[in-house]
Design an enzyme around this catalytic site. Structure first.
Site, PDB file in Angstrom:
ATOM      1  N   ASP A  14       0.832  -1.206   0.000  1.00 46.17           N
ATOM      2  CA  ASP A  14       0.000   0.000   0.000  1.00 46.17           C
ATOM      3  C   ASP A  14       0.865   1.255   0.000  1.00 46.17           C
ATOM      4  O   ASP A  14       1.973   1.252   0.541  1.00 46.17           O
ATOM      5  CB  ASP A  14      -0.911  -0.025   1.235  1.00 46.17           C
ATOM      6  CG  ASP A  14      -2.056   0.957   1.116  1.00 46.17           C
ATOM      7  OD1 ASP A  14      -2.318   1.470   0.005  1.00 46.17           O
ATOM      8  OD2 ASP A  14      -2.698   1.233   2.145  1.00 46.17           O
ATOM      9  N   TRP A  19       3.070   7.918  -2.280  1.00 52.69           N
ATOM     10  CA  TRP A  19       4.509   8.072  -2.529  1.00 52.69           C
ATOM     11  C   TRP A  19       4.715   8.963  -3.764  1.00 52.69           C
ATOM     12  O   TRP A  19       5.542   9.878  -3.746  1.00 52.69           O
ATOM     13  CB  TRP A  19       5.147   6.691  -2.756  1.00 52.69           C
ATOM     14  CG  TRP A  19       6.610   6.718  -3.046  1.00 52.69           C
ATOM     15  CD1 TRP A  19       7.628   6.671  -2.129  1.00 52.69           C
ATOM     16  CD2 TRP A  19       7.234   6.802  -4.337  1.00 52.69           C
ATOM     17  NE1 TRP A  19       8.851   6.709  -2.777  1.00 52.69           N
ATOM     18  CE2 TRP A  19       8.630   6.792  -4.120  1.00 52.69           C
ATOM     19  CE3 TRP A  19       6.762   6.872  -5.651  1.00 52.69           C
ATOM     20  CZ2 TRP A  19       9.552   6.863  -5.180  1.00 52.69           C
ATOM     21  CZ3 TRP A  19       7.667   6.944  -6.699  1.00 52.69           C
ATOM     22  CH2 TRP A  19       9.047   6.943  -6.459  1.00 52.69           C
ATOM     23  N   HIS A  31       3.369   3.072  -8.807  1.00 52.29           N
ATOM     24  CA  HIS A  31       3.226   1.632  -9.077  1.00 52.29           C
ATOM     25  C   HIS A  31       4.507   1.083  -9.720  1.00 52.29           C
ATOM     26  O   HIS A  31       4.936  -0.028  -9.405  1.00 52.29           O
ATOM     27  CB  HIS A  31       2.022   1.378  -9.986  1.00 52.29           C
ATOM     28  CG  HIS A  31       0.717   1.816  -9.389  1.00 52.29           C
ATOM     29  ND1 HIS A  31       0.363   1.515  -8.097  1.00 52.29           N
ATOM     30  CD2 HIS A  31      -0.328   2.532  -9.901  1.00 52.29           C
ATOM     31  CE1 HIS A  31      -0.839   2.021  -7.839  1.00 52.29           C
ATOM     32  NE2 HIS A  31      -1.277   2.653  -8.915  1.00 52.29           N
ATOM     33  N   ARG A  65     -11.015   2.248 -10.001  1.00 49.08           N
ATOM     34  CA  ARG A  65     -10.065   3.355 -10.251  1.00 49.08           C
ATOM     35  C   ARG A  65     -10.203   3.853 -11.682  1.00 49.08           C
ATOM     36  O   ARG A  65     -10.731   3.139 -12.541  1.00 49.08           O
ATOM     37  CB  ARG A  65      -8.637   2.872  -9.985  1.00 49.08           C
ATOM     38  CG  ARG A  65      -8.444   2.551  -8.523  1.00 49.08           C
ATOM     39  CD  ARG A  65      -7.008   2.291  -8.194  1.00 49.08           C
ATOM     40  NE  ARG A  65      -6.912   2.055  -6.760  1.00 49.08           N
ATOM     41  CZ  ARG A  65      -5.806   2.132  -6.046  1.00 49.08           C
ATOM     42  NH1 ARG A  65      -4.668   2.434  -6.635  1.00 49.08           N
ATOM     43  NH2 ARG A  65      -5.807   1.913  -4.761  1.00 49.08           N
ATOM     44  N   LEU A 125      10.705 -21.066  -4.601  1.00 47.96           N
ATOM     45  CA  LEU A 125       9.817 -20.012  -4.083  1.00 47.96           C
ATOM     46  C   LEU A 125       8.516 -20.009  -4.884  1.00 47.96           C
ATOM     47  O   LEU A 125       8.538 -19.917  -6.108  1.00 47.96           O
ATOM     48  CB  LEU A 125      10.487 -18.634  -4.208  1.00 47.96           C
ATOM     49  CG  LEU A 125       9.592 -17.442  -3.834  1.00 47.96           C
ATOM     50  CD1 LEU A 125       9.201 -17.484  -2.358  1.00 47.96           C
ATOM     51  CD2 LEU A 125      10.290 -16.118  -4.155  1.00 47.96           C
ATOM     52  N   ARG A 188      -5.590  -2.347   8.431  1.00 52.32           N
ATOM     53  CA  ARG A 188      -6.771  -3.016   7.852  1.00 52.32           C
ATOM     54  C   ARG A 188      -6.333  -4.242   7.068  1.00 52.32           C
ATOM     55  O   ARG A 188      -5.220  -4.284   6.547  1.00 52.32           O
ATOM     56  CB  ARG A 188      -7.461  -2.088   6.841  1.00 52.32           C
ATOM     57  CG  ARG A 188      -8.277  -0.989   7.403  1.00 52.32           C
ATOM     58  CD  ARG A 188      -9.116  -0.375   6.276  1.00 52.32           C
ATOM     59  NE  ARG A 188      -8.310   0.337   5.312  1.00 52.32           N
ATOM     60  CZ  ARG A 188      -7.904   1.603   5.439  1.00 52.32           C
ATOM     61  NH1 ARG A 188      -8.243   2.293   6.505  1.00 52.32           N
ATOM     62  NH2 ARG A 188      -7.174   2.170   4.498  1.00 52.32           N
ATOM     63  N   SER A 190      -8.472  -5.259   4.454  1.00 56.39           N
ATOM     64  CA  SER A 190      -8.916  -4.856   3.113  1.00 56.39           C
ATOM     65  C   SER A 190      -9.304  -6.027   2.206  1.00 56.39           C
ATOM     66  O   SER A 190      -8.911  -6.075   1.034  1.00 56.39           O
ATOM     67  CB  SER A 190      -7.834  -4.015   2.425  1.00 56.39           C
ATOM     68  OG  SER A 190      -7.588  -2.853   3.159  1.00 56.39           O
ATOM     69  N   GLU A 201       0.391 -13.733  11.895  1.00 59.00           N
ATOM     70  CA  GLU A 201       0.954 -12.587  12.615  1.00 59.00           C
ATOM     71  C   GLU A 201       0.983 -11.385  11.664  1.00 59.00           C
ATOM     72  O   GLU A 201       1.298 -11.540  10.473  1.00 59.00           O
ATOM     73  CB  GLU A 201       2.389 -12.898  13.072  1.00 59.00           C
ATOM     74  CG  GLU A 201       2.487 -14.072  14.028  1.00 59.00           C
ATOM     75  CD  GLU A 201       1.768 -13.809  15.356  1.00 59.00           C
ATOM     76  OE1 GLU A 201       1.755 -12.659  15.822  1.00 59.00           O
ATOM     77  OE2 GLU A 201       1.219 -14.779  15.920  1.00 59.00           O
TER      78      GLU A 201
HETATM   79  C1  FPP Z   1      -1.623   0.157  -3.556  1.00 58.61           C
HETATM   80  O1  FPP Z   1      -1.191   1.490  -3.590  1.00 58.61           O
HETATM   81  C2  FPP Z   1      -1.070  -0.628  -4.649  1.00 58.61           C
HETATM   82  C3  FPP Z   1      -1.791  -1.162  -5.675  1.00 58.61           C
HETATM   83  C4  FPP Z   1      -3.242  -1.017  -5.776  1.00 58.61           C
HETATM   84  C5  FPP Z   1      -1.179  -1.918  -6.764  1.00 58.61           C
HETATM   85  C6  FPP Z   1       0.064  -2.674  -6.439  1.00 58.61           C
HETATM   86  C7  FPP Z   1       0.856  -2.823  -7.671  1.00 58.61           C
HETATM   87  C8  FPP Z   1       2.207  -2.796  -7.775  1.00 58.61           C
HETATM   88  C9  FPP Z   1       3.104  -2.719  -6.635  1.00 58.61           C
HETATM   89  C10 FPP Z   1       2.904  -2.834  -9.074  1.00 58.61           C
HETATM   90  C11 FPP Z   1       2.357  -3.713 -10.131  1.00 58.61           C
HETATM   91  C12 FPP Z   1       2.273  -5.126  -9.795  1.00 58.61           C
HETATM   92  C13 FPP Z   1       2.956  -6.103 -10.401  1.00 58.61           C
HETATM   93  C14 FPP Z   1       2.714  -7.506 -10.029  1.00 58.61           C
HETATM   94  C15 FPP Z   1       3.972  -5.816 -11.433  1.00 58.61           C
HETATM   95  P1  FPP Z   1      -2.274   2.626  -3.754  1.00 58.61           P
HETATM   96  O2  FPP Z   1      -2.322   2.997  -5.194  1.00 58.61           O
HETATM   97  O3  FPP Z   1      -3.562   2.201  -3.176  1.00 58.61           O
HETATM   98  O4  FPP Z   1      -1.635   3.764  -2.901  1.00 58.61           O
HETATM   99  P2  FPP Z   1      -2.396   4.915  -2.103  1.00 58.61           P
HETATM  100  O5  FPP Z   1      -3.177   4.238  -1.012  1.00 58.61           O
HETATM  101  O6  FPP Z   1      -1.276   5.756  -1.579  1.00 58.61           O
HETATM  102  O7  FPP Z   1      -3.252   5.653  -3.097  1.00 58.61           O
END
Ligand code: FPP
Length: 234
Positions: A14, A19, A31, A65, A125, A188, A190, A201
């Protein structure tokens, strides 16, 4: 590491958006940076002997989104699989997915299938991507399959046990997570692995996912090692 290493680590990644926002960048830059954190965690699992790593990469709710962000995430997934395929084969990493992947663009489905097939013999893995995933939807699908089998007479009420329900989930055959890591400080779950996290844990860090380093992963393992797991007993 001599202390007990969790067999299965699950992560709620998250904070990518925040960021990026802090740096005046578009959300997708967060991302993209988050993909690098995935690489670091995979390496940390290989180094420490964690056998299962499950990542919440795209939730069922994430379809809400803006299309621009959803499309960019799908492209990121496709590129990630293209770039990492050979490395996964070489390093002994086996790809799995959980979630309703039939809801993903067909190009992503094909790519996932290709990399899962290419890595099917690997055992070092197990790298599990939760895509179009929701814990409640997974439980709904499991209940529907049991109702169908009950109607067909192949399952009776007495057969319904936690083990049977577990065997109808997307994670059938996988151990339950020992450790859940969540970044960005939110406390959370989620809608992630609702059934499977019963005795897991939980380690929460305030860091945003793109800032998550190998040292943070190791700190989470150390935190896990300091816990006393009683599973409801004494
Ligand atoms: C949450 O941050 C993150 C996501 C919804 C997507 C996670 C995806 C990646 C890390 C990269 C792509 C994945 C792969 C497998 C290549 P958010 O956007 O909800 O952040 P925020 O809460 O700050 O808005």
């Amino acid at each position: 590491m001599s202390a007990v290493v969790p067999k299965h680590v699950a992560i709620i990644m998250d904070g990518n958006g925040r960021w990026a926002q802090q740096r005046g960048l578009p959300r997708i830059a967060g991302h993209e940076a988050g993909s690098k954190s995935i690489e670091r965690c995979v390496q940390a699992c290989l180094d420490t002997g964690v056998q299962y790593l499950t990542l919440y990469a795209f939730s069922s709710e994430n379809w809400k989104r803006p299309a621009l962000e959803v499309n960019a995430l799908m492209l990121l997934l496709e590129n990630f699989l293209n770039q990492k395929r050979d490395e996964m084969v070489r390093e002994g990493i086996r790809l799995h997915h959980i979630g309703r992947i039939q809801e993903l663009p067909s190009v992503c489905q094909r790519k996932l299938r290709e990399v899962m097939d290419a890595t099917a013999a690997n055992t070092k893995l197990h790298f599990v991507l939760a895509l179009s995933y929701s814990g409640r939807a997974e439980i709904v699908d499991a209940v529907k399959s049991l109702v169908r089998d009950t109607a067909a007479g192949t399952v009776s009420e007495a057969d319904i046990t936690p083990e049977l329900i577990g065997s109808r989930l997307n994670t059938a055959g996988m151990p339950e997570p020992d450790l859940l890591i969540r970044t960005s400080g939110e406390m959370r779950i989620s809608n992630f692995l609702l059934w499977q996290l019963s005795y897991t844990e939980i380690h929460v860090t305030k860091k945003f996912w793109p800032e998550f380093e190998k040292a943070d992963f190791l700190a989470a393992l150390e935190d896990f090692q300091s816990r006393s797991r009683r599973y409801g007993g004494v």
